[in-house]
Design an enzyme around this catalytic site. Sequence first.
Site, PDB file in Angstrom:
ATOM      1  N   GLY A 142      -9.845 -21.445  -4.396  1.00  0.00           N
ATOM      2  CA  GLY A 142      -9.010 -20.263  -4.236  1.00  0.00           C
ATOM      3  C   GLY A 142      -9.852 -18.985  -4.311  1.00  0.00           C
ATOM      4  N   SER A 156     -15.546 -24.971  -3.820  1.00  0.00           N
ATOM      5  CA  SER A 156     -15.339 -23.623  -3.299  1.00  0.00           C
ATOM      6  C   SER A 156     -15.322 -22.633  -4.472  1.00  0.00           C
ATOM      7  CB  SER A 156     -14.059 -23.587  -2.465  1.00  0.00           C
ATOM      8  OG  SER A 156     -14.005 -22.429  -1.676  1.00  0.00           O
ATOM      9  N   TRP A 157     -14.254 -21.839  -4.624  1.00  0.00           N
ATOM     10  CA  TRP A 157     -14.202 -20.934  -5.769  1.00  0.00           C
ATOM     11  C   TRP A 157     -14.374 -21.709  -7.081  1.00  0.00           C
ATOM     12  CZ3 TRP A 157     -14.582 -16.683  -8.434  1.00  0.00           C
ATOM     13  CH2 TRP A 157     -13.993 -16.615  -9.692  1.00  0.00           C
ATOM     14  N   ASP A 187     -20.240 -25.463   7.572  1.00  0.00           N
ATOM     15  CA  ASP A 187     -19.392 -24.569   6.789  1.00  0.00           C
ATOM     16  C   ASP A 187     -19.695 -23.122   7.170  1.00  0.00           C
ATOM     17  OD1 ASP A 187     -17.896 -23.202   4.935  1.00  0.00           O
ATOM     18  OD2 ASP A 187     -18.543 -24.400   3.221  1.00  0.00           O
ATOM     19  N   HIS A 195     -16.258 -26.835   5.518  1.00  0.00           N
ATOM     20  CA  HIS A 195     -15.989 -26.435   4.133  1.00  0.00           C
ATOM     21  C   HIS A 195     -15.515 -27.610   3.286  1.00  0.00           C
ATOM     22  CE1 HIS A 195     -15.739 -23.212   1.257  1.00  0.00           C
ATOM     23  NE2 HIS A 195     -14.483 -23.492   0.952  1.00  0.00           N
TER      24      HIS A 195
END
Length: 315
Positions: free
Chosen positions: A40, A113-114, A268, A296
Site C-alpha cells: 500500500g 512493496s510498501w 517491474d 511488481h
Amino acid sequence: MFPVIEPFAHGWVENPDGDSIYWETSGNPDGIPVLWLHGGPGSGLGTGGYRTRYDPERFLLVGIDQRGCGRSTPSVADAPERLARNTTGGLIADIELVRERVGVDRWIVTGASWGSTLALAYALEHPDRVRSIVLGAVTTTGRDEVTWLTETMGRLFPEAWEAFEAASGRRPGERVVEAYARILASGTPEERMRAADAWDAWESTHVSLDPNVVPGPMHEDPVQRLVSGTLVTHYWANDAFLPDDRAILKRVSELAAIPAVLIHGRHDVSGPVVTPWLLHREWPASRLIVVEGEGHWGPQISETVSRAITEMGEA
C-alpha cells in the site's frame, strides 16, 4: 505454495494514539514466528491469500492491518484529520504492540512493496527482534522512487500522466504527490473521491506493462480507493517519514548481519530493480533474486518468496 487456512486467533490492540490495530495469527501456535507486512500503504490484509506462502505446520504467522486501513479503526476514509499521527514510527510502534500481545520474542519479517519499506524500517529500529528478512517487490520509498512513480514515469505514459497531473490541481512549486496528498487529506468529500479516482487511474496505468496485470481499476471499491490513495500519498509526500540520514538506503549497512532474501521482478516498471540491487550491494548477508519474466508481483515471485521463507525457517 500452501493451502488456504483460516486464523486460529485474532484481535485488536489499542495504541496510545487511539487506534485499534487488528492482528490475526494462523498456522502452528508453536511454530517459528513470522510477520507479514502488507503493501500500500492502505491495502490491508485483504481476504487472506498471503497465508498461502507460509507452511502452516512450520510457522506461526502474524498478520496486521496497518493503522487507518483494513479492520483497524478508525479508517482514514472516515478520519483524515488523524493522518498527522499516521507515520512510519507509529506503524513500527504498532508492530511492537502486536508482537508483545501475541507473545513473540523474535520473528522472521516478511513483506511486499510498501510492506518491504516498513519491514526494513522496523528492522533498523529493532534489529534484536528480527531473525531474518524475506521481501518481494522491494521498495524503500525514497524521494527518487516517488519522483519516478509520480513524475518521471510520465515519459512512458504521456497521455495518462497529463490527465493525472491536471487532476492534481497542484499549486506553483508543489509536487504532484503533494497536491494529491493535500486534497485527499483536507478536501471536501467530493474532491477527495475525485482525487482518489484519478490516483487509482494512474496506478492502473503504470502497472499495465506488468505481464500479469489484469486490466481495470486497482481497487473496485470506491472506499478502498479512498483509503489507499489517502495513505499512499500521505506517506509518499513525506518521504515515508524517513528523511535525510534516516533514509533506508543510507542506513542499510546497519542490517549487515541480518540474513535476507530480496526478490524482485525484472519487468517491474513501477519499482525498478535498481532499488533491491542498491540494497543488496551494501548488505553482505543478503541474497538478490531477480525474476526475469514478471513485474511488481506474479506467481513466480510468490513461489520464490514462499521458498525463501521456508529456507529461512530451516536456517
